[in-house]
Design a protein around this motif. Structure first.
Motif, PDB file in Angstrom:
ATOM      1  N   LEU A  48      40.318  24.623  40.246  1.00  0.00           N
ATOM      2  CA  LEU A  48      39.680  24.937  38.961  1.00  0.00           C
ATOM      3  C   LEU A  48      39.271  23.663  38.250  1.00  0.00           C
ATOM      4  O   LEU A  48      40.032  22.690  38.214  1.00  0.00           O
ATOM      5  N   GLU A  49      38.071  23.656  37.709  1.00  0.00           N
ATOM      6  CA  GLU A  49      37.580  22.498  36.954  1.00  0.00           C
ATOM      7  C   GLU A  49      36.883  23.034  35.710  1.00  0.00           C
ATOM      8  O   GLU A  49      36.558  24.209  35.628  1.00  0.00           O
ATOM      9  N   TYR A  50      36.651  22.143  34.741  1.00  0.00           N
ATOM     10  CA  TYR A  50      35.893  22.574  33.566  1.00  0.00           C
ATOM     11  C   TYR A  50      34.428  22.784  33.935  1.00  0.00           C
ATOM     12  O   TYR A  50      33.833  21.964  34.630  1.00  0.00           O
ATOM     13  N   TYR A  51      33.891  23.857  33.419  1.00  0.00           N
ATOM     14  CA  TYR A  51      32.476  24.133  33.626  1.00  0.00           C
ATOM     15  C   TYR A  51      31.616  22.998  33.082  1.00  0.00           C
ATOM     16  O   TYR A  51      30.657  22.577  33.716  1.00  0.00           O
ATOM     17  N   ASP A  52      32.012  22.482  31.910  1.00  0.00           N
ATOM     18  CA  ASP A  52      31.182  21.465  31.256  1.00  0.00           C
ATOM     19  C   ASP A  52      31.138  20.154  32.027  1.00  0.00           C
ATOM     20  O   ASP A  52      30.185  19.400  31.900  1.00  0.00           O
ATOM     21  N   THR A  53      32.160  19.830  32.778  1.00  0.00           N
ATOM     22  CA  THR A  53      32.114  18.581  33.537  1.00  0.00           C
ATOM     23  C   THR A  53      31.626  18.832  34.962  1.00  0.00           C
ATOM     24  O   THR A  53      30.496  18.518  35.298  1.00  0.00           O
ATOM     25  N   VAL A  54      32.480  19.433  35.766  1.00  0.00           N
ATOM     26  CA  VAL A  54      32.114  19.580  37.170  1.00  0.00           C
ATOM     27  C   VAL A  54      31.077  20.680  37.404  1.00  0.00           C
ATOM     28  O   VAL A  54      30.147  20.526  38.180  1.00  0.00           O
ATOM     29  N   GLY A  55      31.231  21.804  36.694  1.00  0.00           N
ATOM     30  CA  GLY A  55      30.296  22.919  36.877  1.00  0.00           C
ATOM     31  C   GLY A  55      28.855  22.496  36.661  1.00  0.00           C
ATOM     32  O   GLY A  55      27.974  22.770  37.473  1.00  0.00           O
ATOM     33  N   MET A  56      28.607  21.768  35.552  1.00  0.00           N
ATOM     34  CA  MET A  56      27.245  21.367  35.233  1.00  0.00           C
ATOM     35  C   MET A  56      26.754  20.297  36.190  1.00  0.00           C
ATOM     36  O   MET A  56      25.591  20.271  36.562  1.00  0.00           O
ATOM     37  N   ALA A  57      27.648  19.382  36.570  1.00  0.00           N
ATOM     38  CA  ALA A  57      27.237  18.256  37.404  1.00  0.00           C
ATOM     39  C   ALA A  57      26.966  18.700  38.840  1.00  0.00           C
ATOM     40  O   ALA A  57      26.228  18.061  39.565  1.00  0.00           O
ATOM     41  N   SER A  58      27.561  19.810  39.250  1.00  0.00           N
ATOM     42  CA  SER A  58      27.513  20.141  40.665  1.00  0.00           C
ATOM     43  C   SER A  58      26.146  20.639  41.116  1.00  0.00           C
ATOM     44  O   SER A  58      25.836  20.596  42.290  1.00  0.00           O
ATOM     45  N   ALA A  59      25.344  21.155  40.174  1.00  0.00           N
ATOM     46  CA  ALA A  59      23.979  21.544  40.514  1.00  0.00           C
ATOM     47  C   ALA A  59      23.895  22.701  41.497  1.00  0.00           C
ATOM     48  O   ALA A  59      22.855  22.964  42.061  1.00  0.00           O
ATOM     49  N   ILE A  60      24.986  23.401  41.700  1.00  0.00           N
ATOM     50  CA  ILE A  60      24.896  24.684  42.396  1.00  0.00           C
ATOM     51  C   ILE A  60      24.364  25.676  41.365  1.00  0.00           C
ATOM     52  O   ILE A  60      24.694  25.584  40.191  1.00  0.00           O
ATOM     53  N   LEU A  61      23.541  26.597  41.827  1.00  0.00           N
ATOM     54  CA  LEU A  61      22.954  27.556  40.898  1.00  0.00           C
ATOM     55  C   LEU A  61      24.045  28.215  40.057  1.00  0.00           C
ATOM     56  O   LEU A  61      25.094  28.596  40.555  1.00  0.00           O
ATOM     57  N   ASP A  62      23.736  28.342  38.764  1.00  0.00           N
ATOM     58  CA  ASP A  62      24.716  28.856  37.827  1.00  0.00           C
ATOM     59  C   ASP A  62      25.251  30.229  38.242  1.00  0.00           C
ATOM     60  O   ASP A  62      26.433  30.513  38.116  1.00  0.00           O
ATOM     61  N   ARG A  63      24.366  31.064  38.769  1.00  0.00           N
ATOM     62  CA  ARG A  63      24.826  32.416  39.102  1.00  0.00           C
ATOM     63  C   ARG A  63      25.694  32.442  40.354  1.00  0.00           C
ATOM     64  O   ARG A  63      26.262  33.456  40.703  1.00  0.00           O
TER      65      ARG A  63
END
Lengths: 395, 212
Positions: A48-63
């Motif tokens: 589990l990671e924060y959406y704001d850090t890793v989620g946004m940086a990862s560039a996998i489609l949001d959905r």
């Protein structure tokens, strides 16, 4: 309380049964051994990671992200790739470590699948990140290591396609003039829609020379000689640098003796928007989808306040095992059946056999319903039953 | 001798048209494929193997790599959104997607319904139009929907317009022109690049000549 679903799993989640596990584990260990022998240090990061850090940086489609909330209302994601978490680690927990850093991982990644429930939404990936080195030697090392890892795992018929984001960007921008218009064309390339690309190019108000330059981009696939063709299409600074990168990279790969696995493909545009330079994908002949990919991402680390050049690859373990196309037989096991009077003897025997390296199941006779069926499941069955001393009944 | 290139083809008229193109491109295909019930047809002379599939399924076979190439209508490509290379517009079986309805159709604000074989495509289209509609998926005979009151409009393929006319429907809007495309599996595109590029090139030449 409602009845739980007895046999169901969330969409895309899979059980790994012993024989598949065995195969996967052997392949994984082989790969890890190769990677570690090149001096890469394995690390683990949280699921589990924060959406704001890793989620946004990862560039996998949001959905495609699995999201949930923690007790404080922060949005969390199950990690969809390993590059962003490792960039975070390199910039935080390892911030005092000298560059270049050579890190490797074996982790489950999570990406929600929307179509055909059978596709995995959780899959294991083995990979490396080489952080803080911007040379072609670094690109070459990572690709050569990927080739060796695939080869050692037993894959013989495979190929790597190499492209360069910088070249595509420079050519598109040079011809169409604005980032916005280049984006439209880049999207066609990413969607693999060459028909749409060609139709769009024809609809643009371009000179016939410029039109041809864009059309010719589509045929920049093949061996090293295509670099010469690429030079004739665009000659500005960024493009020349990209081609020089590739030229040097090819030298490096020649040095490693792996260039016969390599093809150039300057149309290769990946979905990961953080890639900035050399990108690559690996293909196996028995599989319909790419089984590994990677590339250079020189701007990702500055999102975590430690600007650094970096490159890496990831191999999908499940796909690699599928491409290898064989499952390994489960190892042979010995079964010692005992009745409680002779338990001590049985334990001693088991200890002795295990010391010899055998895999031993120790089973109380009273716990078994069907002895015949049980004994069939083992290569060797030994009995410690009744009051007789030392009696061993062989089948 | 290497394995033949495998090509997924839609059954019926598109197959015949695509086979004609291949013949013109110099692939020695037999003049007629007699046994039409066969699902796999080998043509060793041309180093090709054909898989005969439902038109909608062609991109699926190609995406999964059991077929290296395929011939698929742009309609199925939009609807299915598969991860395959779309390399060549074959310019065969030209038609278009359109919205149609009964002649006395009037726009309603009360839960408008649209029937279609292409739910994804229809959803996308009406979203882009900023119109709120309910999409009803049907598997065929879409024209029936407005006649029996299942939906007030339909989204379907129109080639001559005859089917619409015969059922007393009129076209309201054209959505997008459709032709058949040559599609390629991403791995085959790399692993068998020389043979596939050769096939694409030869077909491209034929298509260009036909157009001129």
């Amino acid at each position: 309380m409602s009845t739980p679903f007895m046999f169901e799993k969330p969409v895309g989640m899979r059980d790994t049964l012993p024989s598949f596990y065995q195969t996967k584990n052997t392949v994984k260990q082989t790969m890890e051994k190769v990677i570690e022998s090149w001096g890469y240090l394995p690390i683990q990061t949280p699921a589990l990671e924060y959406y704001d850090t890793v989620g946004m940086a990862s560039a996998i489609l949001d959905r495609q992200l699995f999201k949930l909330l923690d007790q404080n209302g922060n949005t969390l994601v199950l990690r969809p790739d390993m590059t962003a978490p490792i960039a975070r680690v390199a910039a935080s927990s390892l911030k005092d470590q000298m560059f270049p850093l050579r890190l490797s991982y074996h982790s489950s990644l999570f990406r929600a699948q929307q179509r055909e429930g059978g596709r995995p939404a959780e899959f294991e990936q083995v990979g490396v990140e080489l952080v803080g080195d911007g040379t072609s030697s670094a690109d070459g090392e990572v690709i050569a290591l990927m080739v060796e890892t695939l080869k050692e795992s037993g894959l013989d018929d495979f190929q790597i396609a190499i492209g360069h984001i910088g070249y595509v960007n420079a050519l598109l921008l040079d011809v169409v003039g604005s980032e916005e218009r280049a984006n439209v064309l880049r999207r066609y390339l990413y969607e693999k829609n060459y028909v749409g690309f060609k139709q769009h190019v024809k609809s643009l108000p371009l000179s016939s020379i410029d039109e041809k330059r864009l059309m010719d981009l589509l045929s920049l696939r093949g061996g090293r000689e295509k670099l010469e063709d690429a030079k004739t299409l665009v000659s500005n600074g960024e493009a020349s640098k990209a081609l020089e990168d590739l030229e040097q990279l090819w030298e490096v790969l020649d040095g490693y003796g792996v260039s016969h696995h390599i093809k150039l493909d300057l149309n290769l545009v990946m979905h990961m928007s953080y890639y900035t330079g050399v990108v690559f994908e690996g293909y196996g002949s028995r599989l319909g989808v790419p089984l590994s990919s990677g590339g250079r991402y020189d701007e990702l680390l500055q999102r975590f306040n430690r600007p650094a050049q970096a490159t890496g690859f990831g191999i999908r373990l499940d796909l690699l095992v599928e491409a290898l196309g064989q499952t390994e037989a489960l190892p042979e096991q010995t079964c010692i059946l005992f009745s409680k009077e002779r338990r001590l003897e049985a334990i001693e025997k088991a200890r002795q056999l295990r010391k010899e390296g055998k895999r031993v199941v120790l089973q109380d006779l009273q716990g078994v319903d069907n002895i015949d069926e049980l004994s069939k499941a083992f290569a060797d069955v030994q009995y410690y039953i009744g009051n007789k001393q030392g009696g061993k009944i062989d089948e | 001798m290497s394995e033949p290139l495998t090509m997924a083809m839609p059954k019926g008229r598109i197959f015949d048209e695509a086979a004609d193109l291949l013949r013109e491109a110099g692939f020695p295909l037999p003049p007629e494929f007699d046994d039409s019930r066969k699902l796999i047809v080998d043509v060793p002379e041309a180093d090709l193997r054909f898989i005969l599939a439902k038109p909608m399924d062609v991109p699926t076979y190609v995406e999964h790599g059991v077929a290296d190439l395929g011939v698929a209508g742009k309609d199925t490509m939009i609807e299915e959104a598969r991860d395959v290379y779309e390399v060549l517009d074959l310019k065969i079986s030209e038609c278009y997607l359109a919205v149609a309805a009964l002649p006395d159709y009037k726009k309603t604000d009360i839960n408008p319904k649209v029937a279609s074989k292409y739910p994804n495509l229809a959803t996308q289209y009406f979203k882009e139009q900023g119109e709120q509609v309910e999409i009803i998926k049907l598997n065929g005979s879409i024209e029936l929907a407005p006649l029996v009151g299942l939906a007030d409009r339909i989204v379907d393929i129109v080639s001559t317009g005859r089917t619409l006319r015969e059922n007393g429907l009129v076209e309201l809007e054209t959505i997008v022109p459709i032709t058949s495309r040559l599609i390629v599996n991403p791995v085959s595109y790399r692993m068998k690049d020389v043979r596939i590029d050769n096939l694409i090139e030869r077909l491209a030449k034929v298509v260009e000549e036909e157009e001129a």
